[in-house]
Design an enzyme around this catalytic site. Structure first.
Site, PDB file in Angstrom:
ATOM      1  N   TYR A  24      10.288   7.540  17.390  1.00 23.91           N
ATOM      2  CA  TYR A  24       8.852   7.270  17.278  1.00 23.91           C
ATOM      3  C   TYR A  24       8.195   7.468  18.637  1.00 23.91           C
ATOM      4  O   TYR A  24       7.164   8.135  18.760  1.00 23.91           O
ATOM      5  CB  TYR A  24       8.638   5.842  16.774  1.00 23.91           C
ATOM      6  CG  TYR A  24       7.190   5.420  16.666  1.00 23.91           C
ATOM      7  CD1 TYR A  24       6.506   5.562  15.462  1.00 23.91           C
ATOM      8  CD2 TYR A  24       6.514   4.874  17.750  1.00 23.91           C
ATOM      9  CE1 TYR A  24       5.178   5.165  15.352  1.00 23.91           C
ATOM     10  CE2 TYR A  24       5.188   4.479  17.648  1.00 23.91           C
ATOM     11  CZ  TYR A  24       4.533   4.623  16.451  1.00 23.91           C
ATOM     12  OH  TYR A  24       3.216   4.243  16.348  1.00 23.91           O
ATOM     13  N   GLY A  74       8.875   1.357   2.592  1.00 20.94           N
ATOM     14  CA  GLY A  74       7.695   1.880   3.270  1.00 20.94           C
ATOM     15  C   GLY A  74       6.402   1.600   2.549  1.00 20.94           C
ATOM     16  O   GLY A  74       5.423   2.329   2.716  1.00 20.94           O
ATOM     17  N   GLU A 108      -0.277  11.286   7.634  1.00 15.95           N
ATOM     18  CA  GLU A 108       0.926  10.633   8.161  1.00 15.95           C
ATOM     19  C   GLU A 108       1.130  10.966   9.625  1.00 15.95           C
ATOM     20  O   GLU A 108       0.989  12.115  10.042  1.00 15.95           O
ATOM     21  CB  GLU A 108       2.141  11.102   7.353  1.00 15.95           C
ATOM     22  CG  GLU A 108       3.134  10.017   7.061  1.00 15.95           C
ATOM     23  CD  GLU A 108       2.573   8.967   6.105  1.00 15.95           C
ATOM     24  OE1 GLU A 108       2.305   7.839   6.567  1.00 15.95           O
ATOM     25  OE2 GLU A 108       2.408   9.274   4.921  1.00 15.95           O
ATOM     26  N   HIS A 109       1.480   9.947  10.402  1.00 15.86           N
ATOM     27  CA  HIS A 109       1.760  10.098  11.835  1.00 15.86           C
ATOM     28  C   HIS A 109       0.568  10.688  12.584  1.00 15.86           C
ATOM     29  O   HIS A 109       0.729  11.524  13.478  1.00 15.86           O
ATOM     30  CB  HIS A 109       3.006  10.967  12.051  1.00 15.86           C
ATOM     31  CG  HIS A 109       4.288  10.234  11.795  1.00 15.86           C
ATOM     32  ND1 HIS A 109       4.780   9.275  12.648  1.00 15.86           N
ATOM     33  CD2 HIS A 109       5.160  10.301  10.762  1.00 15.86           C
ATOM     34  CE1 HIS A 109       5.918   8.790  12.162  1.00 15.86           C
ATOM     35  NE2 HIS A 109       6.158   9.393  11.011  1.00 15.86           N
ATOM     36  N   SER A 144       4.829  -1.402   2.808  1.00 15.90           N
ATOM     37  CA  SER A 144       4.131  -2.429   3.591  1.00 15.90           C
ATOM     38  C   SER A 144       4.280  -3.833   3.025  1.00 15.90           C
ATOM     39  O   SER A 144       3.312  -4.593   2.931  1.00 15.90           O
ATOM     40  CB  SER A 144       2.640  -2.073   3.751  1.00 15.90           C
ATOM     41  OG  SER A 144       2.507  -0.875   4.465  1.00 15.90           O
ATOM     42  N   SER A 145       5.506  -4.195   2.696  1.00 12.28           N
ATOM     43  CA  SER A 145       5.746  -5.576   2.267  1.00 12.28           C
ATOM     44  C   SER A 145       5.446  -6.562   3.385  1.00 12.28           C
ATOM     45  O   SER A 145       4.983  -7.677   3.131  1.00 12.28           O
ATOM     46  CB  SER A 145       7.194  -5.737   1.797  1.00 12.28           C
ATOM     47  OG  SER A 145       8.115  -5.395   2.828  1.00 12.28           O
ATOM     48  N   ASP A 201      -1.643  -0.316   7.683  1.00 13.52           N
ATOM     49  CA  ASP A 201      -1.071  -1.203   6.674  1.00 13.52           C
ATOM     50  C   ASP A 201      -1.927  -2.448   6.467  1.00 13.52           C
ATOM     51  O   ASP A 201      -2.259  -2.821   5.341  1.00 13.52           O
ATOM     52  CB  ASP A 201       0.341  -1.618   7.082  1.00 13.52           C
ATOM     53  CG  ASP A 201       1.290  -0.434   7.160  1.00 13.52           C
ATOM     54  OD1 ASP A 201       0.880   0.684   6.807  1.00 13.52           O
ATOM     55  OD2 ASP A 201       2.435  -0.641   7.590  1.00 13.52           O
ATOM     56  N   GLY A 247      11.592  -2.487   2.150  1.00  9.31           N
ATOM     57  CA  GLY A 247      12.373  -1.406   2.722  1.00  9.31           C
ATOM     58  C   GLY A 247      12.017  -0.025   2.229  1.00  9.31           C
ATOM     59  O   GLY A 247      12.680   0.946   2.598  1.00  9.31           O
ATOM     60  N   ARG A 270       0.830  -1.196   0.000  1.00  6.54           N
ATOM     61  CA  ARG A 270       0.000   0.000   0.000  1.00  6.54           C
ATOM     62  C   ARG A 270       0.867   1.250   0.000  1.00  6.54           C
ATOM     63  O   ARG A 270       2.038   1.230   0.356  1.00  6.54           O
ATOM     64  CB  ARG A 270      -0.927   0.026   1.216  1.00  6.54           C
ATOM     65  CG  ARG A 270      -0.236   0.190   2.565  1.00  6.54           C
ATOM     66  CD  ARG A 270      -0.180   1.651   3.024  1.00  6.54           C
ATOM     67  NE  ARG A 270       0.661   1.833   4.199  1.00  6.54           N
ATOM     68  CZ  ARG A 270       1.916   2.230   4.161  1.00  6.54           C
ATOM     69  NH1 ARG A 270       2.503   2.464   3.009  1.00  6.54           N
ATOM     70  NH2 ARG A 270       2.626   2.397   5.264  1.00  6.54           N
TER      71      ARG A 270
END
Length: 390
Positions: free
Chosen positions: A228, A130, A39-40, A132-133, A178, A128, A33
């Site tokens: 975070y 972002g 965001e955040h 959502s693998s 995700d 890697g 996705r």
């Protein structure tokens, strides 16, 4: 089914047959996705607006004797054994199969009776960046177990089971976006997710003249756990100072009036969260009305806020967004912003379909000259969520 995914399905099926000596009985797919805006803000009870991309994790599987699952990845000799009969530990510390093991554990906790199976995973979701693998792998695994057992989960239950797998088996304290996106997104729609109520609204994105362009900075400095946690704590501190349960319930006017009760950095974090929640709702409304210039303005404002108030961007992402903004509407760019946790990963842009190739080339050339890096670039329309292949 897109040509790309048809090839992925065919390749994964063929690899399964060569490795296990039989054709797969079951095949499932789940997408990665990208978040268009929002965001955040998940931990502030806000709204996010992701879509599924046309890049998928596919699992081919068949029955096997015994009480174990054998899960293998691609053409490499990389596989893990997951017990279906004893209390599960991590399949292999630090291994990708932990995502599958966590989903198996979630089904077993629900009382599912799982028989031995063998599975092969294929994917064209970039790792890697972002996109959502990990969620795609979890959701594909859950879709496989649903298919094998005949136990179809409610979509929210399925997404939360996959989120729990990531928390407990991969050690990643992700939000809900995700997995919700990989499970519930629809083709030609964006998904407006209310992170507080966990309800969704499908926003049509049917204009063929508009394409989503995703550029990978090839920078992998992920948002560290401490940073975070700091930002989350700062948002919670701001909410307490404002006397609200979360920043979802705050306004910029109320924030200004509380300036004396907050340190400057807390003000900045809260200003981003409050503004981003409002921008996401406004963007969804603008997309409904086909007001693409306004959507673009909101995307640029989102990036500015993430760069200046939330401080999670980096020079590489800023250069990519500035390049898109310099090309501008005359060159086919509607809007652009960083997407994901920050300090690396991808930018997402809305571009005119007819000019997407030219835009991608210009951005790649500028980025190559600035950093000596050839960025990976892909285009996508909003795609279908998890499903059985067939």
């Amino acid at each position: 089914m897109s040509v790309v995914r048809q090839q992925l399905v065919s390749n994964t099926s063929g690899l399964f047959e060569r490795r296990f000596g039989a054709r797969p009985r079951w095949m499932v797919a789940a997408p990665g996705r990208v978040n268009i805006i929002g965001e955040h803000v998940d931990y502030s009870g806000g709204y996010v607006l992701p879509m599924a991309i046309d890049r998928y994790t596919v699992i081919a599987a068949g029955p096997a004797s015994g009480n174990n699952a054998i899960v293998a990845s691609g053409a490499a000799a990389d596989e893990a054994l997951i017990s279906l009969s004893v209390p599960l530990q991590h399949a292999m510390p630090g291994h990708w199969s932990n995502y599958v093991a966590g989903v198996v554990a979630g089904f077993r906790e629900r009382g599912a009776q799982l028989s031995g199976f063998q599975a092969l995973v294929g994917s064209d979701v970039p790792v890697g960046g972002g996109l959502s693998s990990s969620a795609a792998l979890e959701v594909a695994a859950a879709t496989l177990l649903e298919t094998m057992t005949g136990d179809a989960l409610e979509p929210v239950v399925k997404a939360l089971l996959c989120q729990k797998a990531e928390h407990e088996y991969a050690g990643v304290p992700c939000g809900i976006m995700d997995q919700f996106a990989s499970v519930m997104c629809r083709a030609d729609h964006l998904m407006l997710l209310d992170c507080r109520s966990q309800t969704i609204e499908q926003i049509p994105f049917t204009d063929p003249a508009i394409t989503v362009l995703i550029v990978n900075s090839d920078v992998t400095r992920e948002l560290a756990g401490g940073e975070y946690g700091e930002r989350r704590a700062e948002c919670e501190a701001a909410a307490r100072a404002l006397g609200v349960a979360s920043l979802r319930d705050a306004t910029l006017e109320k924030l200004k009036s509380a300036r004396s009760r907050m340190v400057p950095v807390t003000m900045k974090r809260a200003r981003h969260a409050i503004g981003e929640i409002a921008r996401t709702v406004e963007a969804a409304q603008a997309i409904r009305g086909g007001d693409w210039p306004h959507v673009g303005q909101l995307m640029y404002a989102s990036h500015d806020s993430l760069r200046d108030d939330y401080e999670v961007s980096c020079r590489e992402l800023n250069v990519l967004v500035e390049a898109a903004q310099e090309i501008g509407a005359a060159g086919g760019v509607i809007g652009s912003r960083m997407t994901g946790g920050g300090f690396g990963g991808c930018t997402v842009s809305l571009v005119e379909t007819a000019k997407a190739g030219e835009v991608a080339g210009r951005i790649a050339d500028l980025y190559r000259r600035a950093f000596g890096i050839e960025p990976a670039i892909l285009t996508s329309r909003p795609s279908r969520g998890a499903h059985v292949v067939g």
